[in-house]
Scaffold this active site. Sequence first.
Site, PDB file in Angstrom:
ATOM      1  N   GLY A  11       6.917   5.882 -13.640  1.00  0.00           N
ATOM      2  CA  GLY A  11       7.716   4.803 -14.233  1.00  0.00           C
ATOM      3  C   GLY A  11       9.075   4.572 -13.603  1.00  0.00           C
ATOM      4  N   SER A  12       9.247   4.975 -12.343  1.00  0.00           N
ATOM      5  CA  SER A  12      10.580   4.775 -11.757  1.00  0.00           C
ATOM      6  C   SER A  12      10.879   3.282 -11.545  1.00  0.00           C
ATOM      7  CB  SER A  12      10.735   5.559 -10.447  1.00  0.00           C
ATOM      8  OG  SER A  12       9.907   5.035  -9.444  1.00  0.00           O
ATOM      9  N   LEU A  87      -2.880   1.577 -12.140  1.00  0.00           N
ATOM     10  CA  LEU A  87      -3.931   1.932 -11.190  1.00  0.00           C
ATOM     11  C   LEU A  87      -5.292   1.299 -11.464  1.00  0.00           C
ATOM     12  CD1 LEU A  87      -3.095   5.710 -10.640  1.00  0.00           C
ATOM     13  CD2 LEU A  87      -2.405   3.734  -9.291  1.00  0.00           C
ATOM     14  N   LYS A  88      -5.434   0.638 -12.599  1.00  0.00           N
ATOM     15  CA  LYS A  88      -6.746   0.044 -12.908  1.00  0.00           C
ATOM     16  C   LYS A  88      -6.756  -1.434 -12.516  1.00  0.00           C
ATOM     17  CE  LYS A  88      -8.775   3.568 -14.519  1.00  0.00           C
ATOM     18  NZ  LYS A  88      -8.347   4.363 -15.631  1.00  0.00           N
ATOM     19  N   LEU A  89      -7.963  -1.919 -12.189  1.00  0.00           N
ATOM     20  CA  LEU A  89      -8.092  -3.353 -11.892  1.00  0.00           C
ATOM     21  C   LEU A  89      -7.944  -4.123 -13.199  1.00  0.00           C
ATOM     22  CD1 LEU A  89      -8.754  -5.342  -9.546  1.00  0.00           C
ATOM     23  CD2 LEU A  89     -11.125  -5.262 -10.308  1.00  0.00           C
ATOM     24  N   ASN A 104       2.577  -7.846  -8.905  1.00  0.00           N
ATOM     25  CA  ASN A 104       2.326  -6.422  -8.642  1.00  0.00           C
ATOM     26  C   ASN A 104       3.253  -5.969  -7.531  1.00  0.00           C
ATOM     27  OD1 ASN A 104       0.769  -3.894  -8.643  1.00  0.00           O
ATOM     28  ND2 ASN A 104      -0.042  -4.575  -6.673  1.00  0.00           N
ATOM     29  N   HIS A 106       3.326  -3.308  -4.426  1.00  0.00           N
ATOM     30  CA  HIS A 106       2.474  -2.446  -3.599  1.00  0.00           C
ATOM     31  C   HIS A 106       3.390  -1.749  -2.588  1.00  0.00           C
ATOM     32  CE1 HIS A 106      -1.202  -1.123  -1.664  1.00  0.00           C
ATOM     33  NE2 HIS A 106      -0.638  -1.408  -0.506  1.00  0.00           N
ATOM     34  N   ASP A 147      -4.929  -6.381  -4.409  1.00  0.00           N
ATOM     35  CA  ASP A 147      -3.937  -6.594  -3.344  1.00  0.00           C
ATOM     36  C   ASP A 147      -4.142  -7.837  -2.483  1.00  0.00           C
ATOM     37  OD1 ASP A 147      -2.778  -4.196  -4.171  1.00  0.00           O
ATOM     38  OD2 ASP A 147      -3.998  -3.023  -2.787  1.00  0.00           O
ATOM     39  N   GLU A 176      11.673  -0.358  -3.199  1.00  0.00           N
ATOM     40  CA  GLU A 176      10.922  -0.939  -4.330  1.00  0.00           C
ATOM     41  C   GLU A 176      11.861  -1.202  -5.498  1.00  0.00           C
ATOM     42  OE1 GLU A 176       7.235   0.949  -5.623  1.00  0.00           O
ATOM     43  OE2 GLU A 176       7.021   1.855  -3.659  1.00  0.00           O
TER      44      GLU A 176
END
Length: 203
Positions: A11-12, A87-89, A104, A106, A147, A176
């Site tokens: 959660g950063s 991490l889930k679609l 998102n 990445h 992605d 990020e």
Amino acid sequence: MKLAVFVSGRGSNLRAIVQSNELKNKVEVAAVISDKSACGAFEIAEKYSIPCFTVSQKNKDGFSTFPEVTTALKKLNVELIVLAGFLKLIPADFVAEFRGRIINIHPALLPSFGGKGMYGINVHRAVFASSAKVSGPTVHFIDDSYDTGRIIAQRSVDISNVSNPEEIAKKVLEVEHEILPYVIGKIADGKIVTKDDRVIILE
Ligand code: GRF
């Protein structure tokens, strides 16, 4: 503007959003959603009294379904969904409900080093193994695949002198934490537009 942040781990990036001075008067994180019932991001959310939900595509005890989360987020008047290490679609129905309003982050320069299985340290290992000299985060819109949505913003990071994938991860993560609040602020200001299939950030 109200946001919901989807997370799976530490959660950063969530922390960078809630602590951003730039976003203070622009956005409110109205919900944090995770596919894990215990994760670092939930601890951050609790500290800031942000409602938390767990979600699963399967019918799991104690977990909400995506349609239930959709209803809850609509009730909260959430306008933007931010995937920050989720991490889930995301199921197609959910994407359709919030079309054009899901972003998102990445940790590599898409369209390279993306796709299924390319998350966390796997991404940085692939970048390291390629001997690439630059990497950096990409913020993009979400479509129905991994992605592949339109790219909103990217920053490059010099990795020519790194000695392992962990060093790349650290350098990219620092950036990020700048680029994600920046993009969210621009969306809140209505400064992100699509023209001729390209996403443009207005000054
Ligand atoms: C980040 O590197 C993000 O780019 C990726 O997952 C990681 C999440 O880190 N999608 P954190 O949970 O925000 O610390």
